[in-house]
Design an enzyme around this catalytic site. Sequence first.
Site, mmCIF file in Angstrom:
data_model
loop_
_atom_site.group_PDB
_atom_site.id
_atom_site.type_symbol
_atom_site.label_atom_id
_atom_site.label_comp_id
_atom_site.label_asym_id
_atom_site.label_seq_id
_atom_site.Cartn_x
_atom_site.Cartn_y
_atom_site.Cartn_z
ATOM 1 C CG HIS B 125 -1.734 1.203 1.416
ATOM 2 N ND1 HIS B 125 -3.068 1.269 1.061
ATOM 3 C CD2 HIS B 125 -1.423 2.445 1.894
ATOM 4 C CE1 HIS B 125 -3.521 2.474 1.326
ATOM 5 N NE2 HIS B 125 -2.546 3.216 1.834
ATOM 6 C CD GLU B 126 1.675 3.590 3.733
ATOM 7 O OE1 GLU B 126 1.898 4.675 3.171
ATOM 8 O OE2 GLU B 126 0.631 3.368 4.389
ATOM 9 C CG HIS B 129 0.366 6.331 -0.525
ATOM 10 N ND1 HIS B 129 -0.774 6.762 -1.163
ATOM 11 C CD2 HIS B 129 -0.051 5.766 0.650
ATOM 12 C CE1 HIS B 129 -1.831 6.473 -0.417
ATOM 13 N NE2 HIS B 129 -1.427 5.865 0.687
ATOM 14 C CG HIS B 135 -5.871 6.511 0.601
ATOM 15 N ND1 HIS B 135 -5.889 7.282 1.735
ATOM 16 C CD2 HIS B 135 -4.826 5.650 0.757
ATOM 17 C CE1 HIS B 135 -4.909 6.906 2.541
ATOM 18 N NE2 HIS B 135 -4.250 5.922 1.960
#
Lengths: 89, 432
Positions: B125-126, B129, B135
């Site tokens: 997930h990170e 980014h 998101h």
Amino acid sequence: RAAAQSNQYSRAVDWLSRYGYLPPPDPLTSKLQTKEGIEQAIRVMQRFGGIQETGIIDSETLKLMSTPRCSLPDIVGGEEMRRRRRRKR
Amino acid sequence: YALSGLKWHKTDLTWSVHSYPSRSNVSPEQVRTLLAHALKAWSDAAPLNFRQLPGDGAAGGDIRVSFASLLHNDGYPFDGPGGTLAHAFFPGLDEVSGDTHFDDHETWSYRGGDSTTDLFTVAVHEFGHALGLSHSSSDPSIMRPYYQGPVGDVAQYKLDLDDRLAIQQLYGARGDTRPGGVNPDPPLFPSPLPPRPTRLPEPSFNERCQGGFDAVANIRGEVFFFRGAHFWRTKRDGSLVSLRPALITNFWMGLPTGTNKVDAVYERKSDSKIIFFIGSQYWVFSDTKVMSGYPRPLSDWRMTTPSGAALDRVDAAFVWAHNGKTYLFSGGQFWRFDESQKTGNQEPDPGYPRSNHLWTGMPTHMDDVITWGEGDAYFFKDDFYWVLKDGGMNQEYVSPKATGMDWLRCPGPPPTAAPQNPGKPKECICAL
């Protein structure tokens, strides 16, 4: 119970601001969060999170707000986008 | 999916690990392996190549991973176990671009139990980014903001369609003949409008620290301090919206021009309307606009003294979270109202007024009162405030605290005598 509700409401507003659902207070425009604005922000948060859109801080919403998560906001630049859309209309 | 508007303008990216989890059983080697697999999830879908730089700590690179706790010098403190788990900075030329931070207060694991957090899942997930993704509200998507448990075996993990489309929008698909994606430069957010000059109010920068507010109110989770023609506003986290005050009549539209003092303000619980008391009149606001038909005379509230005299002002007003009732104070007495049903003409509860002395330990002629925190009542008077714990009117001793220091980001008060304890004038106060 009333005290708990008041505190819950305040925490929810803080949460909504932190993750981009409510515009942060702006020292230049100094807008006040409106009741309708907060309700709308709760709806967007509920839609984004995939739970029922009620516009109120119900148990499902509180559960989602207390779920561990990434610290980045969900809505980035939301206020500017809304301003532009309004101007265009 | 949602894009941040930022991307790396290269496909060969380097990464390094600067610190490791201190409260978990995952070894540094396992951490590096899990992070490498998390990056591979993205490079399987897009023509990106990740290379780990040798040497922990000193190594730089595009994506710098660290495990940190609480304040860690990036302006985004972690919050201990639970809550926020990690964050990463979007791509760019800034020094922090691509940096990926995990909260060291979490118990990181790989496919561990419910009491642990799966490092691989959060890392995928990170890194999303760190590569330029925001998101997503799609389900399934690894870019959903909430942690939903381990995604499974690192060797078998594949990004969901939403995430593949997102990364390929930025960098193209692996094996594509056209590197750089469909749109090499993602659409940027609209440029902000040029700033308009703002007329600054007159009071000096530090006037907020002088205390003696005309009114204090908790409105929609923020505390407003009114004095003269201006007000200051603090957020729930204790920060001021601005160090400079705002003009009351510029913000609360509908009050008479030249208003230079308000007596009391509160937010009505039943409908969130905001009530202003000035002299013998009151105004009801819907958000920041006054409602039609106002001002109205204070006599609407039917507050009479035992001698039958009508009131000419309200000193303080608040809704006590303890019982949801509204309290108005005037001339050393107070009246209680139940506003849960009616919003028209008010009628005090029977048995009122009562003497302010019943609020033991509190100033009897307060500037204003609010409910705050866990439902406690905060009484403000001059430079100080007193906290009446939830529900209790008869507290043994309540020490005053400095309003400016605790609420308005002011320096500590000079070492002068503290005010007398309003409830027990003969008792010494050593609080300051």
